[in-house]
Enzyme design. Structure first.
Site, PDB file in Angstrom:
ATOM      1  N   ASP A 368       0.823  -1.210   0.000  1.00 60.69           N
ATOM      2  CA  ASP A 368       0.000   0.000   0.000  1.00 60.69           C
ATOM      3  C   ASP A 368       0.868   1.277   0.000  1.00 60.69           C
ATOM      4  O   ASP A 368       1.982   1.272   0.522  1.00 60.69           O
ATOM      5  CB  ASP A 368      -0.855  -0.035   1.276  1.00 60.69           C
ATOM      6  N   TRP A 478      -4.327  -8.695  -3.800  1.00 63.78           N
ATOM      7  CA  TRP A 478      -5.671  -8.105  -3.951  1.00 63.78           C
ATOM      8  C   TRP A 478      -6.280  -8.008  -2.558  1.00 63.78           C
ATOM      9  O   TRP A 478      -6.715  -8.995  -1.989  1.00 63.78           O
ATOM     10  CB  TRP A 478      -6.505  -8.991  -4.858  1.00 63.78           C
ATOM     11  N   ASP A 479      -6.297  -6.785  -2.013  1.00 64.21           N
ATOM     12  CA  ASP A 479      -6.716  -6.581  -0.630  1.00 64.21           C
ATOM     13  C   ASP A 479      -8.183  -6.138  -0.555  1.00 64.21           C
ATOM     14  O   ASP A 479      -8.787  -5.741  -1.572  1.00 64.21           O
ATOM     15  CB  ASP A 479      -5.803  -5.513  -0.013  1.00 64.21           C
ATOM     16  N   CYS A 527      -6.311 -11.194  -0.232  1.00 63.08           N
ATOM     17  CA  CYS A 527      -6.049 -10.654   1.098  1.00 63.08           C
ATOM     18  C   CYS A 527      -7.298  -9.896   1.501  1.00 63.08           C
ATOM     19  O   CYS A 527      -7.932  -9.238   0.672  1.00 63.08           O
ATOM     20  CB  CYS A 527      -4.851  -9.716   1.062  1.00 63.08           C
ATOM     21  N   ASP A 549      -2.985 -10.722   9.293  1.00 63.34           N
ATOM     22  CA  ASP A 549      -2.071  -9.601   9.497  1.00 63.34           C
ATOM     23  C   ASP A 549      -1.217  -9.825  10.737  1.00 63.34           C
ATOM     24  O   ASP A 549      -0.315  -9.044  11.019  1.00 63.34           O
ATOM     25  CB  ASP A 549      -2.858  -8.292   9.660  1.00 63.34           C
TER      26      ASP A 549
HETATM   27  C1  DGJ Z   1      -4.217  -5.052   5.073  1.00 61.97           C
HETATM   28  C2  DGJ Z   1      -3.316  -6.175   4.664  1.00 61.97           C
HETATM   29  O1  DGJ Z   1      -3.683  -7.348   5.294  1.00 61.97           O
HETATM   30  C3  DGJ Z   1      -1.881  -5.778   4.967  1.00 61.97           C
HETATM   31  O2  DGJ Z   1      -1.027  -6.852   4.693  1.00 61.97           O
HETATM   32  C4  DGJ Z   1      -1.523  -4.563   4.159  1.00 61.97           C
HETATM   33  O3  DGJ Z   1      -1.518  -4.890   2.805  1.00 61.97           O
HETATM   34  C5  DGJ Z   1      -2.507  -3.457   4.454  1.00 61.97           C
HETATM   35  N1  DGJ Z   1      -3.857  -3.866   4.331  1.00 61.97           N
HETATM   36  C6  DGJ Z   1      -2.256  -2.268   3.553  1.00 61.97           C
HETATM   37  O4  DGJ Z   1      -3.178  -1.286   3.736  1.00 61.97           O
END
Ligand code: DGJ
Length: 760
Positions: A368, A478-479, A527, A549
């Site tokens: 990010d 891809w979050d 993700c 996380d």
């Molecule tokens: C949540 C993800 O799980 C993290 O690994 C990271 O990519 C953050 N978002 C970035 O905003």
């Protein structure tokens, strides 16, 4: 193999059988699900069928023709409301006249070739030789509804998958309130229902409930399959252990709100149902329209939790994960998130990547912070152009420089979201899920794009297509970082708002299908703030998912153990991060962090430029070792030994719950990797023992600590599995405290096992 004997249908996998029959009344009676049984062709297994003499007191006879049949006390393949069954229904619909009573009776059964694609949903896949397909069609006796029950038999994995399709053949619109995917009615209720619940950074906590009376529900209403309650659940006998006893595992190939319920009837039978969550769900079916339910996946084993898990693992690897990356070795990754968070720029990223390259990493991921003016999480989601303050050469520039270093390049995106502080929101304020004119409940300062709308899906596909072709991109994370509120789409009229949650998931699937189809060479990692959307639906498109996380080794060991019940470690992203850990502030040895992470899809997520020489040297050695052994870890069969959730004692004693054992064995059983980890050091204790699993009992193996220096021996597989290997004695600091082992808090050992050549 699917066997039909009269009105009996027996679905056989290599080691299991699932059976049902058409009753005289036309209902489907479930007969059996368990260890494989023999049924002769031409000889119906009548012994399995219920014998109806009279209805139990205070229940209803089904009809004048069948007065001794009460649907409340039959094991049914599918159930509906209104004709006597008062348990959890499989289907519930409001007909044109307002009635909610349905009564589905057998119409026909067909054997179909192989596995076709669903019209709207992802599903498992297999060649005609690998999967048998039975479709049973039922018709509502009173209303014009038709229900197809599809059964898919994956013989070599011992898995049976199910789905349903409801078609409105009446002349009136029908409001569908639920259509489940699976229903299994068991004869007795003596089972344990295990679910995997949690929260952000605390995913997959295993909870086992001894079923007694009443109803137990595992469900999500976050809009995603959720970290609160993963859709994978198990039913087992009270005495089932990791290696012995009956265990059923149930998955749902779906990424939205789901529902798994277990109900004990008044007559001691147990019903399991799973499918889309009926909470606030209402789908309007016009005459002629149909609705597909997601595919449910079931595996049974009498060889305990491990036996069931291994069947699921094989199935997920072979019949869910697909595409170019299905069998490719996954690269060692270095991710910028915990190293730099939003504070990135080209110079810092290149420095980090260079340190990664020197240590042996193969893929560098820019997380990010690279687009719009994304200096924090309050802005820019939706504006997918590189921030030229940070990346003067754009994505093309940085990806080229990373490539020139000899690393593959990966990028983070969060396509389904928009910040109010963005150009996209200013231009399209109506493109989000929100109730017009009403206050909105925000999460992480962002809103959810309304993927029920085709034009919004098209935007996501187009914007992401541009990002993925804007540089030399080999990997995409891809979050998706919030849960749903204010379920409302401006694109649907009032009568259809109960469809929003499901239509969103379908819209998401369309985006994923298009983009993975257009960029087949890219390795995608799902993700969702870690594990908030960890399910087989996502895995039909993306071959791996970031598991949590939480990168603390102790928590991760527990979280990964939780996932391992239903998912192979080869779909689970796992990284080594810095200490004190950013989520728990705990300090665990670097080697333990590595040992835990290397069982998943492995990488680092820390600032290597800040590490001292000794640590960097260790990391180099870790990566070198991993490259040598990763094929075993990424493709081998995984076994749990003792786990941290073994009950029965405080972890400050030698009793249960302080030790974790994992073993991963190559398919040919030539090689294996094992790990033993402890939570807390125990003073004045005996030596610990590691027990391998899954080895060739009659073959001799060389057994050694990874990296050397620890235990080392040669022994037969049976000795390593049943006798185990005692850890070397080592004593504390100054050596005066005789008898105290130097195996500190959160310590672990990693073992390599290799068959000795020529010894068998
Ligand atoms: C949540 C993800 O799980 C993290 O690994 C990271 O990519 C953050 N978002 C970035 O905003």
């Amino acid at each position: 193999m699917i066997q039909q004997v009269g009105n009996y249908y027996m679905l056989h996998t290599e080691h299991t059988t699932y059976g049902f029959r058409v009753m005289e009344s036309g209902h489907l009676e479930h007969l059996y699900y368990g260890r494989r049984i023999t049924v002769e062709d031409g000889e119906a297994p009548e012994a399995l069928a219920e014998k109806f003499a009279a209805v139990p007191g205070n229940t209803n006879g089904y009809s004048e023709e069948y007065p001794a049949l009460t649907l409340e006390d039959v094991r049914l393949e599918m159930s509906s409301y209104g004709k006597g069954d008062v348990r959890e229904p499989f289907v519930e619909a409001v007909h044109g006249d307002g009635s909610v009573t349905s009564d589905f009776l057998f119409a026909k059964a067909e054997l179909l070739p192989g596995k076709e694609k669903y019209r709207t949903l992802p599903g498992s896949y297999g060649e005609p030789g690998q999967v048998g397909h039975l479709c049973v069609t039922l018709a509502d006796r009173q209303y014009g509804l038709e229900l197809e029950l599809h059964y898919y038999v994956y013989a070599e994995c011992d898995v049976i998958a199910r789905s349903a399709r409801l078609c409105n053949r009446s002349g009136d619109p029908v409001r569908l309130l639920r259509l489940m995917s699976a229903q299994v009615d068991f004869d007795t209720s003596d089972y344990v229902f295990t679910t995997f619940t949690g929260a952000w950074a605390r995913e997959m906590e295993k909870t086992a409930i001894r079923v007694q009376a009443g109803k137990y529900v595992n469900a999500s209403y976050t809009g995603t399959s959720s970290n609160r309650a993963n859709p994978f659940v198990m039913l087992s006998r009270p005495e089932t252990s990791e290696d012995f006893g009956d265990c059923y595992g149930f998955h749902l190939i779906y990424s939205g709100n789901h529902y798994e319920a277990v109900e004990v009837s008044s007559f001691g039978k147990l019903r399991f149902v799973s499918g889309i969550s009926p909470q606030s769900f209402c789908y309007l079916l016009a005459p002629g329209e149909d609705f597909e339910s997601p595919e449910a996946v079931m595996a049974y084993s009498w060889e305990g939790f491990n036996g069931m898990s291994q069947r699921m693992h094989r199935f997920v690897r072979e019949h869910i994960v697909r595409g170019e990356w299905k069998r490719k070795v996954r690269p060692v990754l270095l991710n910028s998130w915990e190293a730099a968070y939003f504070d990135i720029d080209e110079e810092r990223l290149l420095r980090l990547a260079r340190a990664g390259k020197e240590a042996g990493a193969e893929l560098f991921v820019m997380d990010d912070g690279w687009f719009g003016t994304r200096d924090d999480d309050t802005q820019s989601l939706g504006d997918w152009q590189a921030d030229r303050r940070k990346l003067p050469g754009g994505v093309a520039g940085i990806s080229r420089k990373i490539r020139e270093m000899g690393l593959a390049f990966g990028i983070w995106v969060e396509p389904e979201m928009v910040n109010v502080r963005s150009r996209l929101y200013r231009e399209h304020p109506d493109w989000v899920l929100q109730i017009p004119g009403k206050p909105h409940s925000e999460g992480r300062s962002q809103r959810i794009l309304d993927l029920t709308r085709k034009e919004v899906q098209d935007f996501v596909i187009e914007a992401m297509g541009r990002v993925f072709s804007s540089g030399e991109i080999s990997y995409v994370k891809w979050d998706m970082n919030r849960t749903f509120t204010d379920y409302f789409s401006g694109g649907l009229d009032a009568g259809r708002q109960g469809e929003v949650a499901h239509r969103y998931v379908l819209g998401l699937y369309r985006c994923m299908e298009e983009l993975t189809g257009r960029f087949p060479q890219i390795l995608f990692e799902g993700c969702c703030a870690g594990g908030n959307r960890f399910d087989l639906g996502i895995l039909c498109y993306f071959p791996q998912i970031w598991a949590s996380d939480n990168t603390d080794a102790l928590c991760r060991a527990q979280i990964q153990t939780g996932y391992s019940y239903g998912y192979p470690m080869s779909v689970l992203g796992a990284h080594v991060s810095a200490c004190p850990n950013h989520q728990t502030m705990r300090t665990a040895p670097l080697r333990t962090r590595f040992h835990v992470a290397c069982f998943g899809i492995f990488g680092y997520e820390c600032d290597l430029t800040e590490m001292d020489g000794e640590e960097l040297e260790q990391i180099k050695e870790q990566i070198a070792w991993y490259k040598e052994w990763r094929e075993v870890l990424q493709t081998g069969e995984f076994y749990r030994g003792r786990t941290f959730s073994d009950g029965g004692g405080s972890c400050l004693s030698q009793r249960k719950g302080n030790i974790l054992e994992w073993t991963c064995v190559s398919a040919d059983r030539e090689k294996a990797v094992g790990m033993l980890m402890q939570k807390l050091a125990v003073p004045n204790t005996r030596t610990e023992t590691y027990h391998a699993k899954g080895l060739d009992a009659g073959a001799r193996y060389r057994f050694a600590s990874a990296g050397g220096g620890g235990e080392s021996c040669a022994a037969y597989g049976d000795a390593l599995m049943y006798g185990g290997v005692k850890l070397r004695q080592a004593f504390c600091g100054n050596g005066r405290q005789e008898g105290t082992r130097l195996f500190p808090d959160f310590a672990s050992e990693l073992y390599c096992m290799e068959k000795e050549k020529g010894k068998k």
